[in-house]
Scaffold this active site. Structure first.
Site, PDB file in Angstrom:
ATOM      1  N   LYS A  75      56.743 -30.795  -7.491  1.00 36.42           N
ATOM      2  CA  LYS A  75      56.062 -30.286  -6.284  1.00 36.42           C
ATOM      3  C   LYS A  75      55.024 -29.237  -6.653  1.00 36.42           C
ATOM      4  CE  LYS A  75      58.183 -26.991  -3.663  1.00 36.42           C
ATOM      5  NZ  LYS A  75      57.413 -25.751  -3.435  1.00 36.42           N
ATOM      6  N   ASN A  76      55.447 -28.266  -7.456  1.00 42.95           N
ATOM      7  CA  ASN A  76      54.564 -27.123  -7.704  1.00 42.95           C
ATOM      8  C   ASN A  76      53.440 -27.432  -8.692  1.00 42.95           C
ATOM      9  OD1 ASN A  76      55.902 -25.721  -5.792  1.00 42.95           O
ATOM     10  ND2 ASN A  76      57.146 -24.499  -7.211  1.00 42.95           N
ATOM     11  N   ARG A 126      52.611 -21.709   2.553  1.00 40.03           N
ATOM     12  CA  ARG A 126      51.810 -20.638   1.972  1.00 40.03           C
ATOM     13  C   ARG A 126      50.911 -21.116   0.841  1.00 40.03           C
ATOM     14  NH1 ARG A 126      53.321 -15.713   2.432  1.00 40.03           N
ATOM     15  NH2 ARG A 126      52.395 -15.392   0.402  1.00 40.03           N
ATOM     16  N   CYS A 150      57.398 -14.733   4.380  1.00 40.60           N
ATOM     17  CA  CYS A 150      58.218 -15.902   4.677  1.00 40.60           C
ATOM     18  C   CYS A 150      59.672 -15.532   4.443  1.00 40.60           C
ATOM     19  CB  CYS A 150      57.806 -17.116   3.874  1.00 40.60           C
ATOM     20  SG  CYS A 150      58.383 -17.134   2.192  1.00 40.60           S
ATOM     21  N   ARG A 179      55.636 -11.568   0.065  1.00 39.81           N
ATOM     22  CA  ARG A 179      54.729 -12.443  -0.667  1.00 39.81           C
ATOM     23  C   ARG A 179      53.246 -12.165  -0.389  1.00 39.81           C
ATOM     24  NH1 ARG A 179      57.229 -18.413  -0.728  1.00 39.81           N
ATOM     25  NH2 ARG A 179      55.951 -18.563  -2.575  1.00 39.81           N
ATOM     26  N   ASP A 221      63.555 -20.137  -8.620  1.00 40.24           N
ATOM     27  CA  ASP A 221      63.785 -21.366  -7.849  1.00 40.24           C
ATOM     28  C   ASP A 221      65.110 -22.057  -8.199  1.00 40.24           C
ATOM     29  OD1 ASP A 221      61.390 -20.890  -6.627  1.00 40.24           O
ATOM     30  OD2 ASP A 221      60.259 -22.397  -7.735  1.00 40.24           O
ATOM     31  N   ILE A 230      62.223 -11.440  -8.591  1.00 39.62           N
ATOM     32  CA  ILE A 230      60.904 -11.955  -8.169  1.00 39.62           C
ATOM     33  C   ILE A 230      60.673 -11.760  -6.670  1.00 39.62           C
ATOM     34  CG2 ILE A 230      59.358 -13.972  -8.173  1.00 39.62           C
ATOM     35  CD1 ILE A 230      60.146 -13.257 -11.012  1.00 39.62           C
ATOM     36  N   ARG A 238      61.040 -30.433   2.165  1.00 34.41           N
ATOM     37  CA  ARG A 238      59.781 -29.861   1.682  1.00 34.41           C
ATOM     38  C   ARG A 238      59.647 -30.049   0.179  1.00 34.41           C
ATOM     39  NH1 ARG A 238      58.155 -24.015   3.789  1.00 34.41           N
ATOM     40  NH2 ARG A 238      56.529 -24.583   2.318  1.00 34.41           N
TER      41      ARG A 238
HETATM   42  N1  EPU Z   1      52.797 -11.136  -5.771  1.00 34.91           N
HETATM   43  C1  EPU Z   1      52.079 -10.009  -5.397  1.00 34.91           C
HETATM   44  N2  EPU Z   1      50.749 -10.163  -5.129  1.00 34.91           N
HETATM   45  C2  EPU Z   1      50.119 -11.360  -5.222  1.00 34.91           C
HETATM   46  C3  EPU Z   1      50.853 -12.492  -5.600  1.00 34.91           C
HETATM   47  C4  EPU Z   1      52.197 -12.353  -5.864  1.00 34.91           C
HETATM   48  O1  EPU Z   1      52.609  -8.921  -5.313  1.00 34.91           O
HETATM   49  O2  EPU Z   1      48.910 -11.417  -4.944  1.00 34.91           O
HETATM   50  C5  EPU Z   1      54.233 -11.015  -6.061  1.00 34.91           C
HETATM   51  C6  EPU Z   1      55.104 -11.797  -5.095  1.00 34.91           C
HETATM   52  O3  EPU Z   1      55.357 -11.084  -3.905  1.00 34.91           O
HETATM   53  C7  EPU Z   1      56.338 -12.048  -5.910  1.00 34.91           C
HETATM   54  C8  EPU Z   1      55.780 -12.208  -7.333  1.00 34.91           C
HETATM   55  O4  EPU Z   1      54.484 -11.624  -7.310  1.00 34.91           O
HETATM   56  O5  EPU Z   1      57.164 -10.922  -5.872  1.00 34.91           O
HETATM   57  C9  EPU Z   1      55.663 -13.629  -7.817  1.00 34.91           C
HETATM   58  O6  EPU Z   1      55.073 -14.437  -6.841  1.00 34.91           O
HETATM   59  P1  EPU Z   1      54.137 -15.672  -7.199  1.00 34.91           P
HETATM   60  O7  EPU Z   1      52.752 -15.381  -6.740  1.00 34.91           O
HETATM   61  O8  EPU Z   1      54.325 -16.074  -8.614  1.00 34.91           O
HETATM   62  O9  EPU Z   1      54.746 -16.805  -6.266  1.00 34.91           O
HETATM   63  P2  EPU Z   1      53.931 -18.001  -5.661  1.00 34.91           P
HETATM   64  O10 EPU Z   1      52.822 -18.353  -6.564  1.00 34.91           O
HETATM   65  O11 EPU Z   1      53.639 -17.727  -4.229  1.00 34.91           O
HETATM   66  C10 EPU Z   1      55.213 -19.941  -6.861  1.00 34.91           C
HETATM   67  C11 EPU Z   1      55.997 -21.142  -6.439  1.00 34.91           C
HETATM   68  C12 EPU Z   1      57.323 -20.687  -5.853  1.00 34.91           C
HETATM   69  C13 EPU Z   1      58.078 -19.899  -6.926  1.00 34.91           C
HETATM   70  C14 EPU Z   1      57.214 -18.727  -7.411  1.00 34.91           C
HETATM   71  C15 EPU Z   1      57.843 -17.949  -8.544  1.00 34.91           C
HETATM   72  C16 EPU Z   1      54.264 -22.740  -5.891  1.00 34.91           C
HETATM   73  C17 EPU Z   1      53.548 -23.507  -4.856  1.00 34.91           C
HETATM   74  N3  EPU Z   1      55.218 -21.892  -5.460  1.00 34.91           N
HETATM   75  O12 EPU Z   1      55.015 -19.168  -5.682  1.00 34.91           O
HETATM   76  O13 EPU Z   1      58.057 -21.853  -5.523  1.00 34.91           O
HETATM   77  O14 EPU Z   1      59.283 -19.399  -6.399  1.00 34.91           O
HETATM   78  O15 EPU Z   1      55.944 -19.216  -7.843  1.00 34.91           O
HETATM   79  O16 EPU Z   1      58.109 -18.796  -9.612  1.00 34.91           O
HETATM   80  O17 EPU Z   1      54.013 -22.895  -7.072  1.00 34.91           O
HETATM   81  C18 EPU Z   1      59.704 -23.107  -4.388  1.00 34.91           C
HETATM   82  O18 EPU Z   1      59.268 -24.124  -4.967  1.00 34.91           O
HETATM   83  O19 EPU Z   1      60.789 -23.107  -3.753  1.00 34.91           O
HETATM   84  C19 EPU Z   1      58.936 -21.866  -4.454  1.00 34.91           C
HETATM   85  C20 EPU Z   1      59.100 -20.862  -3.598  1.00 34.91           C
END
Ligand code: EPU
Length: 419
Positions: free
Chosen positions: A22-23, A92, A116, A121, A304, A326, A396
């Site tokens: 998915k990701n 998101r 969320c 996030r 995850d 995280i 999802r």
């Molecule tokens: N963060 C910030 N500022 C930002 C971006 C992130 O403070 O601008 C913080 C977040 O709040 C969090 C940490 O950094 O505490 C990591 O978040 P990240 O941005 O890596 O998460 P994401 O990119 O929104 C992806 C996956 C998630 C997975 C996370 C962590 C996708 C589409 N989603 O989310 O997947 O949990 O990385 O590995 O790639 C899932 O598949 O169930 C899922 C939630």
């Protein structure tokens, strides 16, 4: 609305295949915004989130068609720069269109994703990176309005490792003028899959898979064909399913080399996990040992997989501590697992789990994808009947998980809520 009904206690036995990631699929589909022509993708999982990103792309004027699991995406005619609230609020990851739109169209209007179920996030690091590359960003009425006269390469050091932040800026940098260096970049396999796709398109990305990624911008990119990598989180979820049922399963298309930490921790818990021919033999044990974990960015233990691992620890002998570093609110499954008899206390960012002899089936529900998966797993191991409602969360991110588990011998069925 569907719910999943599980009568626990069956051992899982047999072969099972892992679907596409998915990701990986989400950013790779979005990366088509950077080129003209027809991109072709195989091994795409049939998931609600994939349908949502397709809606986001179609709303921008991108052509998307599908036949027998092969998707064709053509962004030659992008007619809009807007990702509206109605779509972004359902997923998101829609924020991923921001970088590519600003890079190719010089402007984008994308709804700000709110918090969320698993945490606030924020996306500040995505926005700050684009600003350093020369975009002008305004936040108005819940929308991000981004404009640029042409992005320029820059050095960007992330305060926190962010997966979609790294992907967003990597895509933007692919068409920027000059060299971009992303420091403290995410090293996840999905980031590497995206970098491979961008390079096939003609981009110049090096260092993906390490914490420093360099992108030399190019003037234009061309369409590609690509097979999406298998989903390491689905594979890990299936491994836990075997662990919980003293199962003996062979996992095919398993991205084993990307699962080192998960496999290490499952082996510590007593499971046997070994490569065998074209798959990974995964065998559960009678005596699950307690193991501590701490979620971390890749190659650490993935957040995850945290909820699924917690179910296993709920039935381990002894005490284990699971620290979630995280997301601040990713323990939504705990209260539901408690209702099934698990002994779990939350202390700050840690869950302290005292293993119990057995879990008891119960009606449960969750408001997050991985939490829902953990409840299905708990149902496989529990005595009696577990009914998991709000299954759309599961849909999802897991392709036909109920069918795959049923094929392995689980007593599991999907029924309409109210039946
Ligand atoms: N963060 C910030 N500022 C930002 C971006 C992130 O403070 O601008 C913080 C977040 O709040 C969090 C940490 O950094 O505490 C990591 O978040 P990240 O941005 O890596 O998460 P994401 O990119 O929104 C992806 C996956 C998630 C997975 C996370 C962590 C996708 C589409 N989603 O989310 O997947 O949990 O990385 O590995 O790639 C899932 O598949 O169930 C899922 C939630």
């Amino acid at each position: 609305m569907d719910k999943i009904v599980i009568r626990g206690g069956e051992r899982l036995i047999g072969d099972v295949g892992v679907s596409g990631s998915k990701n990986s699929t989400l950013p790779i589909f979005v990366s088509c915004l950077l080129n003209e022509g027809e991109n072709v993708f195989s091994n795409v999982p049939d998931l609600r989130d994939v349908q949502t990103i397709i809606k986001v792309l179609r709303n921008l004027g991108v052509g998307v068609s599908q036949e027998e699991g092969v998707y064709r995406i053509n962004a030659t005619e992008v007619s809009s720069d807007e990702a509206p609230y109605d779509l972004v609020k359902t997923m998101r990851a829609s924020i991923l269109v921001l970088g590519p739109l600003v890079a190719r169209r010089k402007k984008a209007t994308v709804s700000l994703p709110g918090g969320c179920a698993i945490g606030a996030r924020p996306i500040n690091l995505h926005l700050a990176g684009l600003e350093v590359m020369g975009a002008k960003i305004d936040l108005r009425h819940g929308y991000i309005e981004a404009k640029s006269d042409g992005l320029k390469g820059a050095t960007i050091s992330f305060d926190t490792v962010t997966v979609t932040g790294t992907e967003n800026l990597m895509m933007a940098a692919a068409l920027a003028k000059g060299r971009t260096v992303l420091q403290n970049a995410a090293m996840e396999p999905e980031v590497v899959d995206l970098a491979n796709v961008l390079n096939k398109m003609g981009a110049k990305v090096t260092g993906a898979g390490t914490n420093v990624i360099e992108i030399e911008g190019v003037k234009s990119l061309h369409a590609v064909e690509h097979r999406i990598i298998p989903d390491r989180i689905e594979a890990g979820t299936l491994m836990v399913a075997a662990g919980l049922t003293r199962g003996n399963i062979k996992i095919l298309q398993c991205p084993f080399s990307e699962m080192e930490m998960v496999v290490h921790k499952l082996r510590e818990s007593g499971m046997e996990i070994e490569s065998e021919g074209d798959g990974i033999r995964t065998v559960g044990t009678k005596r699950i040992r307690s193991v501590d974990i701490k979620t971390q960015p890749y190659p650490g233990f993935p957040t995850d997989m945290q909820a699924q691992f917690m179910v296993l620890m709920s039935l381990a002998r002894g005490l284990s501590v699971i620290s979630e570093t995280i997301f601040e609110n990713r323990f939504i499954h705990v209260s539901e697992l408690r209702r099934m008899g698990a002994d779990i206390r939350i202390q700050g960012d840690s869950a302290i789990i005292q293993g119990v002899e057995s879990l008891g089936g119960a009606p449960v529900m969750a408001t997050d994808l991985r939490a829902s998966a953990s409840l299905v797993l708990a149902g496989l191991a529990a005595d009696g009947v577990t009914e998991v409602s709000r299954v759309y969360h599961l849909d999802r991110g897991y392709e036909a998980l109920d069918k795959k588990l049923a094929k392995l011998g689980a007593n599991i069925e999907r029924v309409k809520e109210g039946d």
